[in-house]
Design an enzyme around this catalytic site. Structure first.
Site, mmCIF file in Angstrom:
data_model
loop_
_atom_site.group_PDB
_atom_site.id
_atom_site.type_symbol
_atom_site.label_atom_id
_atom_site.label_comp_id
_atom_site.label_asym_id
_atom_site.label_seq_id
_atom_site.Cartn_x
_atom_site.Cartn_y
_atom_site.Cartn_z
ATOM 1 N NE ARG A 275 -3.459 0.178 2.449
ATOM 2 C CZ ARG A 275 -4.565 0.064 3.178
ATOM 3 N NH1 ARG A 275 -4.695 -0.872 4.232
ATOM 4 N NH2 ARG A 275 -5.371 1.218 3.385
ATOM 5 C CG HIS B 235 7.185 -22.171 16.403
ATOM 6 N ND1 HIS B 235 7.270 -22.046 15.270
ATOM 7 C CD2 HIS B 235 7.206 -20.918 16.850
ATOM 8 C CE1 HIS B 235 7.165 -20.901 14.893
ATOM 9 N NE2 HIS B 235 7.320 -20.025 15.695
ATOM 10 C CE LYS C 201 6.843 -13.218 23.535
ATOM 11 N NZ LYS C 201 7.602 -13.312 22.299
ATOM 12 C CG ASP D 206 3.531 -16.110 19.389
ATOM 13 O OD1 ASP D 206 3.561 -15.970 18.100
ATOM 14 O OD2 ASP D 206 4.675 -15.866 19.843
ATOM 15 C CE LYS E 3 14.853 -21.475 14.418
ATOM 16 N NZ LYS E 3 15.725 -20.321 14.111
#
Lengths: 506, 279
Positions: free
Chosen positions: A61, A256, A356, A251, A198
């Site tokens: 955009r 994963h 985290k 997440d 990976k």
């Protein structure tokens, strides 16, 4: 009659390159394109991995000319690939870049894209990369389909790369898959999970299935339990808007960690092909039992980081991060205990944890073996003997370590555990390809082995969604906490301690 | 789980014994190359002088050096110093060509790197079934072969391939030019159909240009003026199908050695190229 194969590719040390390809990037002025995609293209070009006829059409955009987009390419290389020079490879590649500015909801954009593809000269293959927010996927896919740009022409191909998240729960994942399948066949769809690109993750397949010594003991008779850890030191890093709607479960775990679990738990495939490898991964995932959420014996723990000290500095708690509500119950840490009901893994728990603001950035898979049936050195050893351990380090120090007991030199019979380490960086020096290089190339080559299939995505969501819903229904604003810089909450320690085990301190 | 005896920083795992054979001057150069090669730390080095002169001191390398060995006992020296637990790679930088077979038999891998390859190449076909053998001149061709293969990815080029009539290769290393021609001829099964011209040019590059022509198509690879890239062009029916500048990659000896050390199995295209040259 054109010979089908390229006779010069036989045993060529430079691996095969894709056929003529045009890469169309939706979200070309965005962060992912700058940080990952453009540097990956440069590296592939430098390594002669791009086809002779190759072009990139960026779509975004932001008002950019072709030259602006090329300038962005150069800046991206400078910032994210440490390519400072203006070498011939850069010039040759940037000459193949062009840009179309437009609104993804506007049908005229797709008419212009069709014209551009025609101008480029009938490239046989077109790879659409959706480097855009998931909310826009449906618009782009519908418009591509309506413009006739999704179907596979004569000898060419059309493929689409979709970035995670693949939905936010089971229902939305199914809806996304249905949408994609309305316009693309499954073998045209490449759902990217960069963990699978990976080296160490790929090496897990080699470790298990190229060696004769591991597979015979890779089962409940010899393995006590498995721990899979994906720890980050960072907080939400300006992604609060996304993270508040996601949380660690959606997440990290749904994609994963479930992929890693499947690679550890899968049965041996009969061949190394996308279909067979993904079939065996699916079998493993289907064996995972629903997560128990019953009271104190729940097999799922969530938590949120509080203020603490990590990466050599004091950091605020999650609720104090910009963009996060003061009563947010979004989890930044998850620990799960999973059971797989099949002959190989019955009775072997798989413990998963991710979070985290943990003390270290590290991702690893630890296979803990049973102790010997008879501990004949118990009386002479000053310390309790430890069971054997195989650790697959996914990041940052990719490698494999094995722990076994050894005699301490001396006149006494003393035993102590030692580690035998294999590190990629020391045994195989040289550049390890970035995950995006591997995955982009595989998508161009049509090799879907390292991409997530629709059934895997949905089955994974089917496991995770009830956990998330239960937490949502909980309703109150209390959520266990852990200090930033700690290895998670007490509740996670209790989860594994119930089985007489404990988390590895990494 | 925490009572682990710390073993310190992991040392480089030894991946092979590299036996370098050659006259002292070539061994000294090899030592410099080894010091720069990425793999140096993972190799156990053995240097064997083929002239009876002293092997130069090699700082920083943990070597075994063998001097004053008569050429006819080269293989005995290798036999004594190889380890059964590691692959043995012989880097042949010079020495009596007639001793190559006896040494090669003891090696899992042989890297030929003599100033004059032709006497060794004449012996090589007899060794193909016994060891994995290639030549540094072959390693220097890797990128050139890769770029030529890229052009053959184009269906229009493959369609025109049966009609190619002339291959012209320019460079100042006739052996390397001939090897490239041998590879193309064996891979494309020319059986003498295509006229091959090798032109020795005065420039420093061992290979500087490859032109493959036919009535409907022409392909050209040429060393870029910067010496670090290749320019490529494919024309079909007068139209430029593709034209690119591609990196040649590092042609420095440490890089070539690294590339060769990664190859552990027989290189069939190389073997076919040599057999093609012999025929």
């Amino acid at each position: 009659m054109v010979p089908a194969g390229n006779p010069l590719l036989d045993n060529l040390r430079i691996e095969p390159t894709p056929g003529a390809t045009t890469l169309v990037i939706f979200g070309a002025s965005g962060d992912l394109t700058r940080r990952k995609l453009l540097p990956a293209l440069h590296t592939l070009s430098r390594g002669q991995r791009l086809p002779a006829r190759f072009a990139v059409v960026g779509i975004g955009r932001t008002e950019l000319s072709d030259d602006d987009f090329r300038q962005q390419f150069r800046e991206s290389l400078r910032e994210h690939a440490e390519v400072t020079g203006d070498d011939d490879v850069v010039r040759s590649l940037e000459g193949r870049l062009s840009y179309i500015c437009g609104d993804t909801g506007d049908p005229a954009l797709y008419e212009r894209l069709a014209e551009r593809l025609k101008e480029i000269g009938g490239a046989d293959g077109v790879l659409y990369y959706l480097a855009i927010p998931p909310g826009v996927y449906s618009t782009v896919v519908e418009r591509l389909g309506a413009a006739g740009l999704a179907g596979t022409p004569g000898r060419g191909w059309r493929r689409v790369i979709v970035e995670k998240p693949f939905g936010t729960d089971l229902a939305s994942a199914r809806a996304l898959n249905e949408l994609l399948h309305r316009h693309f066949e499954e073998d045209q769809i490449f759902r990217i999970d960069h963990y699978l690109g990976k080296e160490t993750v790929q090496n897990l397949l080699v470790l298990r299935f190229a060696n004769g010594m591991f597979e015979p003991i890779w089962n409940r008779r010899y393995i006590d339990h498995v721990q899979i850890t994906a720890a980050e030191t960072v907080g939400v890093e300006g992604r609060a808007a996304y993270y508040e709607g996601a949380g660690a479960l959606r997440d990290m775990v749904q994609n994963h960690l479930m992929q890693l679990l499947a690679l550890v738990a899968m049965e041996p495939p009969v061949e190394f092909s996308a279909g067979t490898v993904r079939d065996r991964k699916m079998d493993a995932l289907k064996a995972v039992q629903p997560v128990s959420l019953e009271g104190e014996n729940a097999d799922a723990v969530r938590a949120q980081y509080r203020a603490g000290w990590v990466e050599r500095r004091e950091v605020p708690g999650y609720r104090s991060e910009p963009g996060v509500g003061v009563e947010s119950t979004t989890e930044t840490y998850v620990a799960l205990r999973l059971r797989l009901d099949n002959w190989r893994w019955a009775g072997v728990p798989f413990y998963l944890r991710t979070g985290k603001r943990l003390p270290k950035r590290t991702t690893e898979i630890a296979i803990q073996f049973h102790r010997p049936p008879l501990e004949i050195f118990r009386r002479v050893s000053p310390t309790p003997l430890m069971s054997n351990l195989l650790v697959i380090n996914v990041q940052p120090d990719e490698g494999i370590s094995m722990r076994f007991d050894a005699k301490i030199p001396g006149t006494r019979m003393q035993v102590a555990p030692v580690m035998m380490n294999f590190r990629y960086g020391t045994t195989f020096p040289g550049e390890v390809p970035e995950a995006y290089e591997t995955l982009l190339l595989d998508a161009m080559l049509g090799d879907a082995t390292l991409f997530a299939r629709h059934d895997f995505v949905e089955t994974s969501w089917a496991l995770v969604t009830p956990v998330h819903e239960a937490w949502e229904e909980h309703g109150d604003t209390s959520i266990p906490g852990y200090e930033a810089g700690e290895w998670g909450p007490q509740e996670a320690d209790s989860l594994i301690a119930r089985d007489g085990r404990r988390w590895r301190t990494l | 789980m925490e009572n682990i005896v710390k073993t310190g920083t992991p040392t480089r795992a030894r991946a092979a014994t590299l036996v370098t054979v050659g006259p002292p001057a070539r061994l000294a150069e090899a030592a410099g190359v080894l010091a720069e090669a990425d793999e140096a730390g993972s190799l156990r080095h053995v240097l064997i002088s083929t002239t009876g002169e002293d092997v130069p001191d090699v700082e920083g390398l943990q070597d075994v050096t063998v001097e004053n060995v008569r050429p006819q006992f080269l293989n005995n020296a290798v036999a004594a110093l190889r380890l059964s637990s590691l692959p043995t790679v012989v880097w042949w930088r010079g020495g009596p060509p007639d001793r190559l077979p006896a040494v090669a038999t003891l090696a899992d891998r042989v890297l030929l790197d003599a100033e004059d390859s032709l006497p060794l190449w004449r012996q090589a076909p007899a060794l193909f079934g016994r060891t994995a053998l290639t030549d540094f001149r072959w390693a220097r061709l890797t990128r050139w072969r890769g770029v030529m293969a890229l052009l053959f990815d184009l269906p229009q080029v493959r369609e025109a391939a049966p009609d190619f009539q002339r291959l012209r290769i320019t460079g100042n290393d006739p052996a390397q030019c001939a090897l490239f021609a041998g590879w193309l001829a064996s891979s494309l099964d020319w059986q003498g159909r295509v006229a091959v011209e090798l032109e020795r040019a005065g420039a420093s590059a061992s290979l500087s240009k490859v032109e493959l022509d036919g009535p409907s198509a022409s392909l050209q690879l040429a060393l870029h003026r910067n010496g670090a890239c290749l320019t490529t062009e494919a024309r079909v029916n007068g139209d430029v199908l593709t034209s690119r500048v591609l990196s040649l990659g590092s042609q420095a000896l440490p890089s070539l050695l690294s590339e060769e050390l990664r190859v552990r199995s027989r290189d069939i295209p190389f073997e076919r190229a040599l057999q093609q040259m012999a025929s």
